[in-house]
Design an enzyme around this catalytic site. Structure first.
Site, PDB file in Angstrom:
ATOM      1  N   PRO A 110       0.795  -1.227   0.000  1.00  0.00           N
ATOM      2  CA  PRO A 110       0.000   0.000   0.000  1.00  0.00           C
ATOM      3  C   PRO A 110       0.832   1.285   0.000  1.00  0.00           C
ATOM      4  CG  PRO A 110      -0.157  -1.136   2.108  1.00  0.00           C
ATOM      5  CD  PRO A 110       0.525  -2.074   1.162  1.00  0.00           C
ATOM      6  N   ASN A 111       0.304   2.265  -0.703  1.00  0.00           N
ATOM      7  CA  ASN A 111       0.877   3.623  -0.815  1.00  0.00           C
ATOM      8  C   ASN A 111       2.143   3.704  -1.680  1.00  0.00           C
ATOM      9  OD1 ASN A 111      -1.101   4.878   0.944  1.00  0.00           O
ATOM     10  ND2 ASN A 111      -0.083   3.776   2.617  1.00  0.00           N
ATOM     11  N   ARG A 118       5.262  10.944  -2.447  1.00  0.00           N
ATOM     12  CA  ARG A 118       5.118  10.581  -1.035  1.00  0.00           C
ATOM     13  C   ARG A 118       6.444  10.734  -0.292  1.00  0.00           C
ATOM     14  NH1 ARG A 118       4.784   4.384   0.926  1.00  0.00           N
ATOM     15  NH2 ARG A 118       4.334   4.832   3.116  1.00  0.00           N
ATOM     16  N   TYR A 123      11.539   8.272   0.925  1.00  0.00           N
ATOM     17  CA  TYR A 123      11.409   7.230  -0.118  1.00  0.00           C
ATOM     18  C   TYR A 123      12.040   7.594  -1.460  1.00  0.00           C
ATOM     19  CZ  TYR A 123       8.137   5.405   3.328  1.00  0.00           C
ATOM     20  OH  TYR A 123       7.587   4.930   4.493  1.00  0.00           O
ATOM     21  N   ASN A 174       7.744  -5.799  -1.178  1.00  0.00           N
ATOM     22  CA  ASN A 174       7.791  -4.703  -0.214  1.00  0.00           C
ATOM     23  C   ASN A 174       6.365  -4.582   0.310  1.00  0.00           C
ATOM     24  OD1 ASN A 174       7.845  -2.390   1.259  1.00  0.00           O
ATOM     25  ND2 ASN A 174       8.874  -1.119  -0.295  1.00  0.00           N
ATOM     26  N   ALA A 177       3.271  -0.832   4.623  1.00  0.00           N
ATOM     27  CA  ALA A 177       2.750  -0.787   6.002  1.00  0.00           C
ATOM     28  C   ALA A 177       2.321  -2.170   6.498  1.00  0.00           C
ATOM     29  CB  ALA A 177       1.579   0.192   6.070  1.00  0.00           C
ATOM     30  N   HIS A 180       4.333  -4.527   8.993  1.00  0.00           N
ATOM     31  CA  HIS A 180       4.334  -4.468  10.457  1.00  0.00           C
ATOM     32  C   HIS A 180       3.071  -5.055  11.078  1.00  0.00           C
ATOM     33  CE1 HIS A 180       7.555  -1.861   9.243  1.00  0.00           C
ATOM     34  NE2 HIS A 180       6.694  -1.014   8.660  1.00  0.00           N
ATOM     35  N   ASP A 187       1.419 -15.492   6.286  1.00  0.00           N
ATOM     36  CA  ASP A 187       0.962 -16.879   6.055  1.00  0.00           C
ATOM     37  C   ASP A 187       0.983 -17.237   4.575  1.00  0.00           C
ATOM     38  OD1 ASP A 187       0.635 -17.266   8.734  1.00  0.00           O
ATOM     39  OD2 ASP A 187      -1.549 -17.087   8.749  1.00  0.00           O
ATOM     40  N   GLU A 198      12.581  -9.627   0.849  1.00  0.00           N
ATOM     41  CA  GLU A 198      11.780  -8.504   1.353  1.00  0.00           C
ATOM     42  C   GLU A 198      12.598  -7.231   1.158  1.00  0.00           C
ATOM     43  OE1 GLU A 198      10.244  -9.041   5.378  1.00  0.00           O
ATOM     44  OE2 GLU A 198      10.419  -6.886   5.741  1.00  0.00           O
ATOM     45  N   HIS A 200      12.745  -2.899   1.496  1.00  0.00           N
ATOM     46  CA  HIS A 200      12.205  -1.618   1.973  1.00  0.00           C
ATOM     47  C   HIS A 200      13.088  -0.517   1.447  1.00  0.00           C
ATOM     48  CE1 HIS A 200       9.386  -3.629   4.566  1.00  0.00           C
ATOM     49  NE2 HIS A 200      10.376  -4.441   4.927  1.00  0.00           N
ATOM     50  N   LEU A 201      12.435   0.528   0.944  1.00  0.00           N
ATOM     51  CA  LEU A 201      13.208   1.671   0.445  1.00  0.00           C
ATOM     52  C   LEU A 201      13.960   2.328   1.593  1.00  0.00           C
ATOM     53  CD1 LEU A 201      10.230   2.853  -1.697  1.00  0.00           C
ATOM     54  CD2 LEU A 201      12.467   2.333  -2.696  1.00  0.00           C
ATOM     55  N   SER A 202      13.260   2.497   2.706  1.00  0.00           N
ATOM     56  CA  SER A 202      13.892   3.152   3.862  1.00  0.00           C
ATOM     57  C   SER A 202      14.459   2.090   4.804  1.00  0.00           C
ATOM     58  CB  SER A 202      12.851   3.997   4.597  1.00  0.00           C
ATOM     59  OG  SER A 202      11.848   3.146   5.128  1.00  0.00           O
ATOM     60  N   ARG A 207      13.877   3.992  12.003  1.00  0.00           N
ATOM     61  CA  ARG A 207      12.667   4.824  12.041  1.00  0.00           C
ATOM     62  C   ARG A 207      11.856   4.540  13.312  1.00  0.00           C
ATOM     63  NH1 ARG A 207       9.771   4.535   6.396  1.00  0.00           N
ATOM     64  NH2 ARG A 207       8.671   6.304   7.349  1.00  0.00           N
ATOM     65  N   ARG A 211       7.976   0.393  13.324  1.00  0.00           N
ATOM     66  CA  ARG A 211       8.446  -0.119  12.012  1.00  0.00           C
ATOM     67  C   ARG A 211       9.599  -1.124  12.174  1.00  0.00           C
ATOM     68  NH1 ARG A 211       5.988   3.342   8.122  1.00  0.00           N
ATOM     69  NH2 ARG A 211       5.629   5.410   8.989  1.00  0.00           N
TER      70      ARG A 211
END
Ligand code: DQA
Length: 244
Positions: A110-111, A118, A123, A174, A177, A180, A187, A198, A200-202, A207, A211
Protein backbone atom coordinates in the site's frame (compact mmCIF):
# COMPACT_ATOMS: atom_id res chain seq x y z
CA UNK A 1 26.73 -78.85 -60.15
CA UNK A 2 27.37 -80.87 -56.96
CA UNK A 3 24.55 -83.21 -56.02
CA UNK A 4 22.33 -82.18 -53.17
CA UNK A 5 22.79 -84.10 -49.95
CA UNK A 6 20.42 -83.20 -47.04
CA UNK A 7 23.04 -84.15 -44.41
CA UNK A 8 25.80 -82.00 -45.80
CA UNK A 9 24.81 -78.53 -46.99
CA UNK A 10 28.41 -77.86 -48.04
CA UNK A 11 27.83 -80.13 -50.94
CA UNK A 12 25.36 -77.66 -52.42
CA UNK A 13 27.71 -74.80 -53.28
CA UNK A 14 25.61 -71.67 -53.68
CA UNK A 15 26.52 -68.11 -52.90
CA UNK A 16 23.67 -67.96 -50.39
CA UNK A 17 25.19 -70.84 -48.46
CA UNK A 18 28.64 -69.26 -48.62
CA UNK A 19 27.30 -65.95 -47.30
CA UNK A 20 25.39 -67.73 -44.57
CA UNK A 21 28.56 -69.47 -43.36
CA UNK A 22 30.48 -66.20 -43.41
CA UNK A 23 27.72 -64.30 -41.62
CA UNK A 24 27.74 -66.87 -38.86
CA UNK A 25 31.49 -66.56 -38.50
CA UNK A 26 32.45 -69.78 -40.30
CA UNK A 27 34.88 -68.07 -42.64
CA UNK A 28 36.74 -71.25 -43.69
CA UNK A 29 33.54 -73.01 -44.68
CA UNK A 30 32.41 -69.95 -46.60
CA UNK A 31 35.71 -69.76 -48.47
CA UNK A 32 35.54 -73.44 -49.25
CA UNK A 33 32.07 -72.99 -50.80
CA UNK A 34 33.35 -70.02 -52.85
CA UNK A 35 36.28 -72.15 -54.04
CA UNK A 36 33.89 -74.81 -55.26
CA UNK A 37 31.78 -72.14 -56.94
CA UNK A 38 34.87 -70.76 -58.67
CA UNK A 39 35.83 -74.21 -59.91
CA UNK A 40 32.35 -74.70 -61.26
CA UNK A 41 32.25 -71.25 -62.85
CA UNK A 42 35.82 -70.48 -63.94
CA UNK A 43 34.67 -67.52 -66.06
CA UNK A 44 32.81 -65.75 -63.27
CA UNK A 45 35.09 -62.82 -62.48
CA UNK A 46 32.92 -61.61 -59.63
CA UNK A 47 33.11 -64.90 -57.79
CA UNK A 48 36.88 -64.97 -58.29
CA UNK A 49 37.23 -61.47 -56.88
CA UNK A 50 35.05 -62.29 -53.85
CA UNK A 51 37.13 -65.39 -53.16
CA UNK A 52 40.36 -63.42 -53.43
CA UNK A 53 39.04 -60.76 -51.06
CA UNK A 54 37.91 -63.38 -48.61
CA UNK A 55 41.25 -65.12 -48.69
CA UNK A 56 42.96 -61.79 -48.03
CA UNK A 57 40.53 -61.23 -45.17
CA UNK A 58 38.89 -58.28 -46.91
CA UNK A 59 35.48 -59.76 -47.65
CA UNK A 60 32.65 -57.42 -46.66
CA UNK A 61 30.64 -60.16 -45.08
CA UNK A 62 33.65 -61.65 -43.33
CA UNK A 63 33.80 -58.46 -41.34
CA UNK A 64 34.88 -59.04 -37.74
CA UNK A 65 31.52 -57.77 -36.58
CA UNK A 66 30.03 -61.03 -37.71
CA UNK A 67 32.44 -63.32 -35.91
CA UNK A 68 32.00 -64.31 -32.27
CA UNK A 69 34.41 -61.59 -31.12
CA UNK A 70 32.78 -59.12 -33.47
CA UNK A 71 29.38 -59.86 -32.03
CA UNK A 72 30.69 -59.02 -28.55
CA UNK A 73 32.12 -55.75 -29.89
CA UNK A 74 28.81 -55.02 -31.54
CA UNK A 75 26.99 -55.45 -28.22
CA UNK A 76 29.47 -53.13 -26.45
CA UNK A 77 29.03 -50.60 -29.24
CA UNK A 78 25.25 -50.82 -28.87
CA UNK A 79 25.50 -50.19 -25.11
CA UNK A 80 27.83 -47.23 -25.69
CA UNK A 81 25.51 -45.87 -28.37
CA UNK A 82 22.58 -46.11 -25.95
CA UNK A 83 24.57 -44.32 -23.26
CA UNK A 84 25.59 -41.58 -25.68
CA UNK A 85 21.98 -41.23 -26.79
CA UNK A 86 20.83 -40.92 -23.16
CA UNK A 87 23.53 -38.30 -22.42
CA UNK A 88 22.53 -36.35 -25.53
CA UNK A 89 18.84 -36.48 -24.49
CA UNK A 90 19.69 -35.25 -20.99
CA UNK A 91 21.79 -32.40 -22.42
CA UNK A 92 18.96 -31.33 -24.70
CA UNK A 93 16.41 -31.46 -21.89
CA UNK A 94 18.70 -29.31 -19.69
CA UNK A 95 19.20 -26.87 -22.57
CA UNK A 96 15.44 -26.61 -23.08
CA UNK A 97 14.88 -26.07 -19.36
CA UNK A 98 17.56 -23.36 -19.29
CA UNK A 99 16.06 -21.62 -22.28
CA UNK A 100 12.72 -21.22 -20.46
CA UNK A 101 13.10 -17.92 -18.63
CA UNK A 102 12.57 -17.88 -14.88
CA UNK A 103 9.70 -15.73 -13.71
CA UNK A 104 10.02 -13.29 -10.83
CA UNK A 105 7.10 -11.50 -9.21
CA UNK A 106 7.64 -8.12 -7.55
CA UNK A 107 4.90 -7.10 -5.13
CA UNK A 108 4.53 -3.52 -3.94
CA UNK A 109 2.27 -2.91 -0.95
CA UNK A 110 0.00 0.00 0.00
CA UNK A 111 0.88 3.62 -0.82
CA UNK A 112 3.85 2.63 -2.96
CA UNK A 113 1.83 3.73 -6.01
CA UNK A 114 2.37 7.23 -4.60
CA UNK A 115 6.17 7.10 -4.76
CA UNK A 116 7.61 10.27 -6.25
CA UNK A 117 4.97 12.29 -4.39
CA UNK A 118 5.12 10.58 -1.03
CA UNK A 119 7.62 11.62 1.68
CA UNK A 120 10.39 12.13 -0.88
CA UNK A 121 12.98 12.69 1.86
CA UNK A 122 12.40 9.11 3.03
CA UNK A 123 11.41 7.23 -0.12
CA UNK A 124 13.20 9.20 -2.84
CA UNK A 125 11.89 10.85 -5.98
CA UNK A 126 11.59 7.86 -8.29
CA UNK A 127 8.04 6.89 -9.18
CA UNK A 128 6.81 3.32 -9.02
CA UNK A 129 6.67 3.21 -12.83
CA UNK A 130 10.33 4.20 -13.00
CA UNK A 131 11.30 1.53 -10.49
CA UNK A 132 9.29 -1.08 -12.39
CA UNK A 133 10.92 -0.11 -15.70
CA UNK A 134 14.38 -0.44 -14.17
CA UNK A 135 13.40 -3.84 -12.80
CA UNK A 136 12.19 -4.96 -16.23
CA UNK A 137 15.45 -3.81 -17.86
CA UNK A 138 17.54 -5.54 -15.20
CA UNK A 139 15.44 -8.69 -15.60
CA UNK A 140 16.11 -8.61 -19.33
CA UNK A 141 19.86 -8.48 -18.64
CA UNK A 142 19.61 -11.34 -16.18
CA UNK A 143 17.46 -13.48 -18.45
CA UNK A 144 14.43 -13.30 -16.15
CA UNK A 145 10.87 -12.25 -16.82
CA UNK A 146 9.75 -9.73 -14.23
CA UNK A 147 6.12 -9.16 -13.32
CA UNK A 148 5.26 -6.22 -11.11
CA UNK A 149 2.13 -5.84 -9.02
CA UNK A 150 0.95 -3.12 -6.66
CA UNK A 151 -2.07 -3.11 -4.41
CA UNK A 152 -3.38 -1.13 -1.50
CA UNK A 153 -5.43 -4.13 -0.39
CA UNK A 154 -4.18 -6.90 1.85
CA UNK A 155 -6.46 -9.57 0.33
CA UNK A 156 -5.35 -8.71 -3.21
CA UNK A 157 -1.71 -9.14 -2.18
CA UNK A 158 -2.52 -12.46 -0.52
CA UNK A 159 -4.23 -13.66 -3.71
CA UNK A 160 -1.30 -12.56 -5.87
CA UNK A 161 1.01 -14.58 -3.65
CA UNK A 162 -1.27 -17.60 -4.13
CA UNK A 163 -0.93 -17.14 -7.89
CA UNK A 164 2.85 -17.07 -7.55
CA UNK A 165 2.78 -20.61 -6.18
CA UNK A 166 1.96 -21.77 -9.73
CA UNK A 167 4.17 -19.61 -11.90
CA UNK A 168 7.07 -17.96 -10.05
CA UNK A 169 10.61 -19.02 -9.35
CA UNK A 170 11.25 -16.06 -7.06
CA UNK A 171 9.41 -13.23 -5.29
CA UNK A 172 10.43 -9.74 -4.24
CA UNK A 173 8.03 -8.09 -1.85
CA UNK A 174 7.79 -4.70 -0.21
CA UNK A 175 4.71 -5.19 1.95
CA UNK A 176 4.98 -1.49 2.96
CA UNK A 177 2.75 -0.79 6.00
CA UNK A 178 1.52 -4.41 5.99
CA UNK A 179 5.08 -5.41 6.88
CA UNK A 180 4.33 -4.47 10.46
CA UNK A 181 0.84 -5.88 10.78
CA UNK A 182 -0.10 -8.59 8.31
CA UNK A 183 -0.31 -12.14 9.55
CA UNK A 184 -2.28 -12.90 6.36
CA UNK A 185 0.60 -11.87 4.07
CA UNK A 186 3.08 -13.70 6.27
CA UNK A 187 0.96 -16.88 6.05
CA UNK A 188 0.62 -16.56 2.29
CA UNK A 189 4.40 -16.20 1.89
CA UNK A 190 4.82 -19.35 3.96
CA UNK A 191 3.01 -21.27 1.20
CA UNK A 192 5.73 -20.37 -1.31
CA UNK A 193 8.58 -22.74 -1.96
CA UNK A 194 10.80 -20.24 -3.81
CA UNK A 195 13.32 -17.62 -2.66
CA UNK A 196 11.66 -14.49 -1.30
CA UNK A 197 13.41 -11.15 -0.79
CA UNK A 198 11.78 -8.50 1.35
CA UNK A 199 12.68 -4.98 0.28
CA UNK A 200 12.21 -1.62 1.97
CA UNK A 201 13.21 1.67 0.44
CA UNK A 202 13.89 3.15 3.86
CA UNK A 203 15.87 1.62 6.70
CA UNK A 204 12.94 0.60 8.85
CA UNK A 205 15.25 -0.01 11.84
CA UNK A 206 16.26 3.65 11.98
CA UNK A 207 12.67 4.82 12.04
CA UNK A 208 9.77 4.75 14.51
CA UNK A 209 9.85 1.69 16.80
CA UNK A 210 6.57 0.28 15.34
CA UNK A 211 8.45 -0.12 12.01
CA UNK A 212 11.21 -2.18 13.59
CA UNK A 213 9.03 -5.26 13.67
CA UNK A 214 8.55 -7.09 10.39
CA UNK A 215 5.96 -9.87 10.27
CA UNK A 216 7.60 -11.22 7.13
CA UNK A 217 11.36 -10.96 7.56
CA UNK A 218 11.78 -14.39 9.13
CA UNK A 219 9.71 -15.93 6.35
CA UNK A 220 11.79 -14.27 3.65
CA UNK A 221 15.12 -15.60 2.40
CA UNK A 222 16.66 -12.16 2.95
CA UNK A 223 15.78 -8.55 3.60
CA UNK A 224 17.21 -5.38 2.05
CA UNK A 225 16.32 -2.10 3.73
CA UNK A 226 17.56 1.47 3.38
CA UNK A 227 19.03 1.45 -0.14
CA UNK A 228 16.13 3.13 -1.89
CA UNK A 229 15.26 1.81 -5.36
CA UNK A 230 18.70 0.17 -5.60
CA UNK A 231 17.41 -2.35 -3.06
CA UNK A 232 14.95 -3.74 -5.63
CA UNK A 233 17.65 -4.12 -8.28
CA UNK A 234 20.01 -5.84 -5.86
CA UNK A 235 17.19 -8.13 -4.80
CA UNK A 236 16.61 -9.11 -8.43
CA UNK A 237 20.30 -9.81 -8.98
CA UNK A 238 20.41 -11.93 -5.84
CA UNK A 239 17.28 -13.83 -6.90
CA UNK A 240 18.77 -14.54 -10.29
CA UNK A 241 21.71 -16.23 -8.58
CA UNK A 242 19.52 -18.03 -6.05
CA UNK A 243 17.20 -19.33 -8.74
CA UNK A 244 19.95 -20.61 -11.04
C1 DQA B 1 8.40 0.83 3.55
C2 DQA B 1 8.54 1.04 5.02
C3 DQA B 1 7.23 0.85 5.71
O1 DQA B 1 7.37 1.05 7.09
C4 DQA B 1 6.24 1.86 5.19
O2 DQA B 1 4.97 1.66 5.78
C5 DQA B 1 6.15 1.88 3.73
C6 DQA B 1 7.35 1.70 2.93
C7 DQA B 1 9.73 1.13 2.78
O3 DQA B 1 9.79 0.74 1.64
O4 DQA B 1 10.63 1.71 3.32
O5 DQA B 1 5.11 2.16 3.16
O6 DQA B 1 8.07 -0.48 3.32
Amino acid sequence: MVERNEDNLEEVPTETLARLYIKQGFLDKGISVYRKLCLENPDNVELKKTLEDLEKGLGGETDKSLSGEGKKDEKILKVLENWLGAIQDKKERLKRRESVKKHVLVIHGPNLNMLGKREKGIYGTATLDEINSELAAEGEKLGLTVETFQSNHEGAIVEKIHEAVRNCQGVIINPAAYTHTSVAIRDALLILDVPIIEVHLSNIYRREPFRHKSMTSDVATAQIAGLGKLGYLLALQALSKLIK
